[in-house]
Design a protein around this motif. Structure first.
Motif, PDB file in Angstrom:
ATOM      1  N   LEU A 191       6.551 -28.753 -56.586  1.00 42.64           N
ATOM      2  CA  LEU A 191       7.389 -29.727 -57.397  1.00 42.64           C
ATOM      3  C   LEU A 191       6.832 -30.314 -58.432  1.00 42.64           C
ATOM      4  O   LEU A 191       5.312 -30.297 -58.595  1.00 42.64           O
ATOM      5  N   PRO A 192       7.223 -31.091 -59.437  1.00 43.15           N
ATOM      6  CA  PRO A 192       6.220 -32.051 -60.463  1.00 43.15           C
ATOM      7  C   PRO A 192       5.198 -32.699 -60.064  1.00 43.15           C
ATOM      8  O   PRO A 192       4.685 -33.155 -60.807  1.00 43.15           O
ATOM      9  N   SER A 193       5.527 -33.508 -59.178  1.00 43.22           N
ATOM     10  CA  SER A 193       5.048 -34.693 -57.996  1.00 43.22           C
ATOM     11  C   SER A 193       3.596 -33.738 -58.057  1.00 43.22           C
ATOM     12  O   SER A 193       2.547 -34.404 -57.571  1.00 43.22           O
ATOM     13  N   GLY A 194       3.674 -32.448 -58.025  1.00 44.53           N
ATOM     14  CA  GLY A 194       2.403 -31.569 -57.575  1.00 44.53           C
ATOM     15  C   GLY A 194       2.901 -31.468 -55.740  1.00 44.53           C
ATOM     16  O   GLY A 194       1.938 -30.548 -55.042  1.00 44.53           O
ATOM     17  N   ARG A 215      15.677 -31.063 -58.317  1.00 43.89           N
ATOM     18  CA  ARG A 215      13.255 -30.560 -58.485  1.00 43.89           C
ATOM     19  C   ARG A 215      12.961 -31.744 -58.224  1.00 43.89           C
ATOM     20  O   ARG A 215      12.631 -32.570 -57.179  1.00 43.89           O
ATOM     21  N   ALA A 216      13.763 -32.847 -58.752  1.00 36.78           N
ATOM     22  CA  ALA A 216      13.372 -34.370 -58.842  1.00 36.78           C
ATOM     23  C   ALA A 216      13.802 -34.695 -57.964  1.00 36.78           C
ATOM     24  O   ALA A 216      13.385 -35.830 -56.576  1.00 36.78           O
ATOM     25  N   ALA A 217      14.872 -34.756 -57.558  1.00 31.79           N
ATOM     26  CA  ALA A 217      16.149 -35.286 -55.969  1.00 31.79           C
ATOM     27  C   ALA A 217      15.178 -34.980 -55.071  1.00 31.79           C
ATOM     28  O   ALA A 217      14.885 -35.671 -54.370  1.00 31.79           O
ATOM     29  N   LEU A 218      14.705 -33.322 -54.484  1.00 32.50           N
ATOM     30  CA  LEU A 218      13.942 -33.032 -53.570  1.00 32.50           C
ATOM     31  C   LEU A 218      12.898 -33.719 -53.408  1.00 32.50           C
ATOM     32  O   LEU A 218      12.250 -33.948 -52.928  1.00 32.50           O
ATOM     33  N   ASP A 219      11.936 -33.914 -54.796  1.00 33.73           N
ATOM     34  CA  ASP A 219      10.700 -34.698 -54.562  1.00 33.73           C
ATOM     35  C   ASP A 219      10.899 -35.928 -53.985  1.00 33.73           C
ATOM     36  O   ASP A 219      10.218 -36.074 -53.112  1.00 33.73           O
ATOM     37  N   GLY A 220      11.900 -36.570 -54.482  1.00 31.29           N
ATOM     38  CA  GLY A 220      12.363 -38.144 -53.967  1.00 31.29           C
ATOM     39  C   GLY A 220      12.357 -37.679 -52.137  1.00 31.29           C
ATOM     40  O   GLY A 220      11.759 -39.124 -51.251  1.00 31.29           O
ATOM     41  N   LEU A 221      13.173 -37.044 -51.863  1.00 32.48           N
ATOM     42  CA  LEU A 221      13.602 -36.366 -50.592  1.00 32.48           C
ATOM     43  C   LEU A 221      12.203 -36.627 -49.505  1.00 32.48           C
ATOM     44  O   LEU A 221      12.045 -37.527 -48.728  1.00 32.48           O
ATOM     45  N   LEU A 222      11.304 -35.691 -50.242  1.00 30.12           N
ATOM     46  CA  LEU A 222      10.772 -35.095 -49.449  1.00 30.12           C
ATOM     47  C   LEU A 222       9.176 -35.754 -49.395  1.00 30.12           C
ATOM     48  O   LEU A 222       8.302 -36.775 -48.360  1.00 30.12           O
TER      49      LEU A 222
END
Length: 598
Positions: A48-51, A159-166
């Motif tokens: 994801l964008p955050s790595g 992708r951003a929403a998934l990143d935030g959820l995780l």
């Protein structure tokens, strides 16, 4: 790494979405790609964008492949629920929603796919519809993201929403017990058997010894190698997709639904008491059904205990623990009936009339969040539970309730300890009254009488009951000095021997005093007499007195000289000399002479 399972109606674009997010083909079989229909579990991963790395378990949507779907959702803690914006909520959406509710999954997001076929108004309608349908599940407040996997619309937002959820997920335990539900098994040339699954707790390390559980059979296996998402690792921590190369088992001997567990750390059970958590009332469920947990599916029989509680008897053992979520499925209709939560993986037998209703009352007070209360109930029911047993049942690092005492490895309930203590003291007292010559109650008899789970608990009970232990026998304090009906006769015999230490009474003398073998043995046991043979008795001080006389003789000496020095008969002298020889106080030189060992 994080692991996310997909869910949703057939042909709503789950695999297309995973393909768009990862650039990988999740459908593993040529038939799946030819038909455009997911049949079995698919796997893909990306960053994801955050790595953060995320792996997807893509599940079938068609009702015919529901068991495969449930195998993918079973180990999942995060789900991506897919609904096509142009079609909206459909029949298999219900099944997947019910499965998520049954498995207790509360983390996830909703993706409205195929927005290129639907206008904004339609997307809004479907969003409201999804909110309504998920209102009774853990996903009722899940983010909703609208995308088109074909033209890429909304994928970055997803992708951003998934990143935030995780990012909000609690860290799993890397020190807990391993229970890896197997979802695939295959052979790699040169490597051997490989199994895959989602590691949700514990740590896997190359060289680890594990147990492979297969329908009640257990075998020891060793981790030969580890991979995750195509990369080799020496150790892997949760949550992560893993491929485990095993030594000690052939590929054909491992199946989906098997479990790799930490050796000696899991209770396998065929019976569990459960509470209704979602879906149809238990009273409406058929007696025979299929239970899904992890990737496993096991035929089972349901017995109602009350409106919200039941006992499930499994066809073969499973590694279960307190708070596990089980999904119930009707094998005839292929529909999800609902979910239950395990309250007791080792429940008591129901034998007496009304036992089922009483058990339901006990379970109704169980609070899943109150671990001390559950532990207290478990210890109270059993009287005593080992710390290891509590851990097997699913209570990790449990706190000690106030009503519980810790004795070695055992947790003992106060009421049970008091009952055992009182019963032990009563038994010892009754034995003393019934048989005054008894040396006491044996430890084995006491453990059997109290039905103790471990004889080691006896030491604490003996102390609490103010009893004594000697040579494995439990008795009342100071009771060994009193020989009951034989007391007067033994006292008279002691008086005689004090006056003449080496004039052992004859058989007629003993008979006149009503002293038989049993009475003499009891007197010897408490240290009041010394038996040189079965019927030949002296005082315990006789050997020391004899040594004083023998030491004054010219060394070496004969048995006749010893007899004369002691002023006794050969009947007494020979056994007494043999006793002194056995103690190493005198030594035979030849067939005639002895000497005092100095």
């Amino acid at each position: 790494m994080f692991v996310v399972a997909t869910a949703g109606h057939v042909d709503h674009g789950k695999s297309t979405l995973v393909r768009a997010l990862t650039g990988m083909e999740p459908d593993r079989w040529a038939e799946e790609r030819r038909r455009g229909l997911t049949i079995d579990l698919g796997f893909a991963w990306t960053a994801l964008p955050s790595g953060r790395r995320v792996a997807f378990v893509d599940v079938p949507g068609h009702e015919r492949f529901l068991p495969n779907t449930l195998a993918g959702l079973g180990p999942a803690s995060v789900v991506c629920f897919v609904v096509a914006a142009d079609e909206g909520w459909r029949a298999q959406s219900d099944d997947h929603r019910d499965a998520i509710a049954a498995l207790g999954i509360t983390r996830g997001l909703v993706v409205l796919t195929r927005t290129d076929r639907a206008g904004d108004h339609r997307v809004g309608e479907v969003s409201e519809q999804v909110r309504t349908e998920l209102a009774q599940t853990g996903l009722r407040d899940a983010p909703i993201v609208a995308v088109s996997a074909l033209d890429g619309t909304g994928l970055d937002t997803l992708r951003a929403a998934l990143d935030g959820l995780l990012a909000e997920l609690p860290a799993p335990s890397s020190t807990g017990r391993v229970r890896l539900w197997v979802d695939r098994s295959f052979t790699i040339t040169g490597a051997g058997t490989v199994v895959t699954g989602t590691l949700t707790a514990g740590t896997l390390t190359v060289g680890d010894h594990l147990q492979l559980l297969d329908r009640g059979h257990s075998r020891s296996v060793v981790i030969r190698g580890l991979q995750s998402c195509g990369e080799t690792h020496a150790a892997l921590h949760p949550t992560v997709r893993v491929a485990v190369n095993l030594r000690g088992v052939a590929s054909g001997e491992v199946h989906r639904g098997n479990a790799l567990v930490s050796a000696g750390s899991w209770l396998t059970t065929t019976v569990a008491d459960v509470r209704h958590s979602s879906g149809r009332p238990l009273a409406e469920a058929p007696e025979r059904l299929v239970v899904h947990v992890g990737t496993g599916a096991v035929p089972a029989r349901l017995r109602l205990l009350g409106a919200d509680h039941a006992r499930i008897a499994l066809e073969h053992p499973l590694p279960l623990m307190f708070s596990d979520r089980l999904l119930l499925r009707d094998p005839g209709s292929r529909r999800v009936l609902g979910g239950v939560v395990v309250l007791d993986a080792d429940p008591p037998a129901l034998q007496r009339r009304g036992a089922a209703a009483r058990r339901a009352d006990e379970l109704s007070g169980a609070d899943l969040a109150d671990q001390p209360q559950r532990i207290l109930a478990e210890v109270a029911r059993r009287g005593a539970v080992s710390r290891h047993r509590l851990q097997l049942l699913g209570y990790e690092r449990p706190p000690v309730p106030l009503e519980v005492s810790v004795i070695g490895d055992w947790w003992v309930h106060a009421a049970a300890f008091q009952a055992w203590r009182d019963r032990l003291r009563c038994a010892v007292r009754e034995l003393r009254e019934r048989d005054p010559l008894s040396a006491g109650l044996s430890r084995g008899a006491a453990a059997d009488l109290l039905s103790l789970p471990d004889p080691a608990l006896l030491d604490a009970l003996v102390g609490a009951a103010r009893l004594e232990q000697h040579d494995g026998l439990i008795r009342l304090p100071d009771s060994h000095h009193d020989l009951g009906p034989a007391e007067d006769a033994i006292a008279e015999l002691e008086t005689r021997l004090v006056a003449s230490p080496f004039h052992a009474p004859e058989a007629d003398d003993l008979a006149a005093l009503h002293l038989g073998i049993r009475e003499l043995a009891a007197a010897e046991r408490v240290g009041r007499l010394l038996r040189l043979t079965e019927n030949l008795v002296l005082l315990p001080t006789a050997p020391a007195l004899a040594m004083r006389e023998l030491a004054s003789l010219t060394q070496p000496f004969t048995a006749t000289q010893a007899k004369q020095a002691l002023g006794t008969t050969r009947r007494v002298a020979i056994p007494l000399l043999e006793y002194l020889d056995s103690r190493g106080w005198t030594r035979r030189i030849d067939a005639v002479y002895r000497e005092v060992v100095r």
